[in-house]
Design a protein around this motif. Structure first.
Motif, PDB file in Angstrom:
ATOM      1  N   THR A  53       0.856  -1.267   0.046  1.00 43.48           N
ATOM      2  CA  THR A  53      -0.027  -0.009  -0.035  1.00 43.48           C
ATOM      3  C   THR A  53       0.859   1.216   0.186  1.00 43.48           C
ATOM      4  O   THR A  53       0.598   2.158  -0.737  1.00 43.48           O
ATOM      5  N   SER A  54       1.939   1.168   0.843  1.00 47.60           N
ATOM      6  CA  SER A  54       2.784   2.468   0.723  1.00 47.60           C
ATOM      7  C   SER A  54       3.459   2.632  -0.656  1.00 47.60           C
ATOM      8  O   SER A  54       3.751   3.804  -0.660  1.00 47.60           O
ATOM      9  N   MET A  55       3.933   1.685  -1.010  1.00 50.15           N
ATOM     10  CA  MET A  55       4.718   1.903  -2.347  1.00 50.15           C
ATOM     11  C   MET A  55       3.677   2.469  -3.327  1.00 50.15           C
ATOM     12  O   MET A  55       4.028   3.221  -4.221  1.00 50.15           O
ATOM     13  N   GLN A  56       2.612   1.846  -3.353  1.00 48.36           N
ATOM     14  CA  GLN A  56       1.615   2.237  -4.475  1.00 48.36           C
ATOM     15  C   GLN A  56       1.138   3.818  -4.258  1.00 48.36           C
ATOM     16  O   GLN A  56       0.901   4.538  -4.892  1.00 48.36           O
ATOM     17  N   GLU A  57       1.039   4.189  -2.862  1.00 54.89           N
ATOM     18  CA  GLU A  57       0.706   5.555  -2.625  1.00 54.89           C
ATOM     19  C   GLU A  57       1.549   6.357  -2.804  1.00 54.89           C
ATOM     20  O   GLU A  57       1.474   7.715  -3.475  1.00 54.89           O
ATOM     21  N   ALA A  58       3.037   6.047  -2.649  1.00 54.80           N
ATOM     22  CA  ALA A  58       4.164   6.756  -2.979  1.00 54.80           C
ATOM     23  C   ALA A  58       4.120   7.037  -4.427  1.00 54.80           C
ATOM     24  O   ALA A  58       4.451   8.357  -4.953  1.00 54.80           O
ATOM     25  N   ALA A  59       3.780   6.229  -5.454  1.00 53.88           N
ATOM     26  CA  ALA A  59       3.641   6.267  -6.719  1.00 53.88           C
ATOM     27  C   ALA A  59       2.818   7.334  -7.048  1.00 53.88           C
ATOM     28  O   ALA A  59       2.969   8.379  -7.992  1.00 53.88           O
ATOM     29  N   ALA A  85       4.411  -7.304  -8.493  1.00 53.98           N
ATOM     30  CA  ALA A  85       5.844  -6.669  -8.470  1.00 53.98           C
ATOM     31  C   ALA A  85       6.447  -6.248  -7.253  1.00 53.98           C
ATOM     32  O   ALA A  85       7.760  -5.963  -7.125  1.00 53.98           O
ATOM     33  N   ILE A  86       5.630  -5.693  -6.712  1.00 53.35           N
ATOM     34  CA  ILE A  86       6.108  -4.829  -5.318  1.00 53.35           C
ATOM     35  C   ILE A  86       6.535  -5.958  -4.133  1.00 53.35           C
ATOM     36  O   ILE A  86       7.518  -5.891  -3.498  1.00 53.35           O
ATOM     37  N   LYS A  87       5.797  -7.013  -4.023  1.00 55.98           N
ATOM     38  CA  LYS A  87       6.127  -8.353  -3.120  1.00 55.98           C
ATOM     39  C   LYS A  87       7.594  -8.520  -3.997  1.00 55.98           C
ATOM     40  O   LYS A  87       8.633  -8.990  -2.837  1.00 55.98           O
ATOM     41  N   GLY A  88       7.912  -8.483  -4.815  1.00 57.46           N
ATOM     42  CA  GLY A  88       9.167  -9.062  -5.707  1.00 57.46           C
ATOM     43  C   GLY A  88      10.347  -8.258  -5.180  1.00 57.46           C
ATOM     44  O   GLY A  88      11.387  -8.771  -5.115  1.00 57.46           O
ATOM     45  N   GLY A 130      17.045  -2.923   0.299  1.00 59.37           N
ATOM     46  CA  GLY A 130      16.853  -1.588   0.944  1.00 59.37           C
ATOM     47  C   GLY A 130      15.801  -0.942  -0.081  1.00 59.37           C
ATOM     48  O   GLY A 130      15.726  -0.971  -1.199  1.00 59.37           O
ATOM     49  N   LEU A 131      15.383   0.381   0.761  1.00 52.13           N
ATOM     50  CA  LEU A 131      14.598   1.157  -0.118  1.00 52.13           C
ATOM     51  C   LEU A 131      14.836   1.660  -1.377  1.00 52.13           C
ATOM     52  O   LEU A 131      14.348   1.423  -2.405  1.00 52.13           O
ATOM     53  N   PRO A 132      16.105   2.168  -1.284  1.00 50.37           N
ATOM     54  CA  PRO A 132      16.420   2.913  -2.397  1.00 50.37           C
ATOM     55  C   PRO A 132      16.941   1.851  -3.631  1.00 50.37           C
ATOM     56  O   PRO A 132      16.311   2.105  -4.815  1.00 50.37           O
ATOM     57  N   GLU A 133      17.238   0.727  -3.305  1.00 46.91           N
ATOM     58  CA  GLU A 133      17.315  -0.360  -4.184  1.00 46.91           C
ATOM     59  C   GLU A 133      16.135  -0.860  -4.838  1.00 46.91           C
ATOM     60  O   GLU A 133      15.679  -1.347  -5.860  1.00 46.91           O
ATOM     61  N   ALA A 134      15.261  -1.069  -4.008  1.00 44.99           N
ATOM     62  CA  ALA A 134      13.806  -1.395  -4.171  1.00 44.99           C
ATOM     63  C   ALA A 134      13.270  -0.332  -5.275  1.00 44.99           C
ATOM     64  O   ALA A 134      12.302  -0.802  -6.217  1.00 44.99           O
ATOM     65  N   ILE A 135      13.328   0.774  -4.863  1.00 39.41           N
ATOM     66  CA  ILE A 135      12.515   1.910  -5.645  1.00 39.41           C
ATOM     67  C   ILE A 135      13.076   1.805  -7.284  1.00 39.41           C
ATOM     68  O   ILE A 135      12.317   1.729  -7.943  1.00 39.41           O
ATOM     69  N   LEU A 136      14.430   1.807  -7.145  1.00 39.73           N
ATOM     70  CA  LEU A 136      15.145   1.671  -8.439  1.00 39.73           C
ATOM     71  C   LEU A 136      14.751   0.363  -9.428  1.00 39.73           C
ATOM     72  O   LEU A 136      14.762   0.391 -10.494  1.00 39.73           O
ATOM     73  N   THR A 137      14.523  -0.802  -8.557  1.00 38.05           N
ATOM     74  CA  THR A 137      14.204  -1.847  -9.277  1.00 38.05           C
ATOM     75  C   THR A 137      12.799  -1.816 -10.108  1.00 38.05           C
ATOM     76  O   THR A 137      12.677  -2.098 -11.013  1.00 38.05           O
ATOM     77  N   LEU A 138      12.140  -1.137  -9.272  1.00 39.31           N
ATOM     78  CA  LEU A 138      10.673  -0.971  -9.811  1.00 39.31           C
ATOM     79  C   LEU A 138      10.657   0.238 -10.794  1.00 39.31           C
ATOM     80  O   LEU A 138       9.736   0.118 -11.744  1.00 39.31           O
ATOM     81  N   TYR A 139      11.394   1.255 -10.636  1.00 41.08           N
ATOM     82  CA  TYR A 139      11.647   2.565 -11.255  1.00 41.08           C
ATOM     83  C   TYR A 139      12.881   2.855 -11.956  1.00 41.08           C
ATOM     84  O   TYR A 139      13.593   3.534 -11.155  1.00 41.08           O
ATOM     85  N   PRO A 140      13.429   1.977 -12.576  1.00 38.61           N
ATOM     86  CA  PRO A 140      14.918   2.072 -13.122  1.00 38.61           C
ATOM     87  C   PRO A 140      15.457   3.383 -13.735  1.00 38.61           C
ATOM     88  O   PRO A 140      16.468   3.804 -13.712  1.00 38.61           O
ATOM     89  N   ASP A 141      14.435   4.148 -14.258  1.00 41.41           N
ATOM     90  CA  ASP A 141      14.730   5.453 -14.938  1.00 41.41           C
ATOM     91  C   ASP A 141      14.778   6.719 -13.855  1.00 41.41           C
ATOM     92  O   ASP A 141      15.034   7.718 -14.475  1.00 41.41           O
ATOM     93  N   MET A 142      14.726   6.257 -12.753  1.00 42.23           N
ATOM     94  CA  MET A 142      14.614   7.403 -11.616  1.00 42.23           C
ATOM     95  C   MET A 142      15.870   8.253 -11.616  1.00 42.23           C
ATOM     96  O   MET A 142      17.043   7.487 -11.379  1.00 42.23           O
ATOM     97  N   VAL A 174      10.337 -19.481   4.579  1.00 44.49           N
ATOM     98  CA  VAL A 174       8.802 -19.378   4.989  1.00 44.49           C
ATOM     99  C   VAL A 174       7.996 -19.098   3.898  1.00 44.49           C
ATOM    100  O   VAL A 174       8.171 -18.569   3.085  1.00 44.49           O
ATOM    101  N   SER A 175       6.811 -19.885   3.963  1.00 45.83           N
ATOM    102  CA  SER A 175       5.967 -19.705   2.592  1.00 45.83           C
ATOM    103  C   SER A 175       4.857 -18.702   2.660  1.00 45.83           C
ATOM    104  O   SER A 175       4.202 -18.616   1.921  1.00 45.83           O
ATOM    105  N   TYR A 176       4.809 -18.173   3.877  1.00 49.42           N
ATOM    106  CA  TYR A 176       3.629 -17.223   4.301  1.00 49.42           C
ATOM    107  C   TYR A 176       3.950 -15.732   4.044  1.00 49.42           C
ATOM    108  O   TYR A 176       3.083 -14.865   4.145  1.00 49.42           O
ATOM    109  N   GLY A 177       5.358 -15.334   3.236  1.00 47.77           N
ATOM    110  CA  GLY A 177       5.724 -14.027   3.156  1.00 47.77           C
ATOM    111  C   GLY A 177       5.537 -13.231   2.096  1.00 47.77           C
ATOM    112  O   GLY A 177       4.484 -13.702   1.226  1.00 47.77           O
ATOM    113  N   ALA A 178       6.430 -12.819   1.670  1.00 46.17           N
ATOM    114  CA  ALA A 178       6.273 -11.821   0.259  1.00 46.17           C
ATOM    115  C   ALA A 178       6.542 -12.917  -0.963  1.00 46.17           C
ATOM    116  O   ALA A 178       5.797 -12.438  -1.950  1.00 46.17           O
ATOM    117  N   GLN A 179       7.137 -13.930  -1.041  1.00 43.99           N
ATOM    118  CA  GLN A 179       7.183 -14.703  -2.179  1.00 43.99           C
ATOM    119  C   GLN A 179       7.102 -16.043  -1.910  1.00 43.99           C
ATOM    120  O   GLN A 179       6.805 -16.688  -0.983  1.00 43.99           O
TER     121      GLN A 179
END
Length: 224
Positions: free
Chosen positions: A25-31, A43-46, A51-63, A186-191
């Motif tokens: 939710t926070s990543m989508q709101e930030a977008a 995509a966000i769970k992936g 780290g947050l900067p690395e996560a953002i650049l993975t989702l938005y590599p042109d930033m 663990v099977s119950y998390g992000a991936q």
């Protein structure tokens, strides 16, 4: 305690705490606030675990760097508001961690959270001094670089074969592999567990207390 594992290292989000929904939710709101196209849930769970900067650049590599900084602030503002009441721990986590300490294990956290966020949730749970050592992504290298695990090993004066990394994301398990440390998926998390199997975890668990049962069985077998 007689198991060969003496140090248990845990990811936080999606492993100990049920916080994946808030991260998405926070990543989508930030977008939205940054005027960017929202990425879908999967995509966000992936990227959870980076780290947050690395996560953002993975989702938005042109930033550009300044755009990453602004996006990061949008994310932080939203997440902190949602986290006014901290994300709950998964069932059995608190009891299992207490049992691990009583059994003599050293305990650590290796997380993609920032130090400020990690300290906030540790305080909320009364765990400021619970773990032997914690490492956050903004004070070391982001997963899957093994640096934070190597720092934890050094702090605890442990060898890699004496440690076990528990996580819900490929970054956790790849980091463990890079450090020469066994891992638990663990099977119950992000991936999905299918994705995590690619990294050859020594154990898969659907519920956190299964880890406690497995470790206790190993310790018992070594006594027999």
């Amino acid at each position: 305690m007689s198991s060969e594992y003496k140090l248990l290292i845990f990811d936080w989000d999606g492993t100990l705490a049920d916080s994946i929904g808030r991260i998405v939710t926070s990543m989508q709101e930030a977008a939205q606030r940054a005027g960017r196209a929202e990425r879908d849930d999967e995509a966000i769970k992936g990227i959870i675990g980076l780290g947050l900067p690395e996560a953002i650049l993975t989702l938005y590599p042109d930033m550009a760097p300044e755009q990453v900084i602004a996006f990061r602030q949008h994310y932080a503002n939203t997440y902190i508001a949602l986290d006014a009441e901290p994300s709950p721990l998964f069932a059995g986590v608190a009891e299992s961690l207490e049992a691990f300490r009583a059994q003599g294990y050293r305990l650590a956290v290796a997380t993609g959270k920032a130090r400020r966020g990690l300290d906030r949730v540790l305080k909320a749970h009364g765990w400021e001094r619970f773990f032997d050592v914690t490492r956050a992504a903004d004070e070391t290298a982001s997963k899957p670089d093994p640096l934070m695990l190597n720092q934890i090993l050094a702090h605890c004066d442990m060898r890699s074969e004496q440690a076990l990394m528990v996580g819900d994301a490929s970054f956790d398990l790849l980091m463990a592999r890079n450090a020469g440390i066994d891992s638990v998926a663990v099977s119950y998390g992000a991936q999905s567990i299918e994705r995590l199997r690619d990294f050859d975890p020594v154990l898969e668990v659907d519920h956190f207390p299964e880890l406690r049962g497995w470790l206790e069985a190993r310790a018992h077998s070594r006594l027999c």
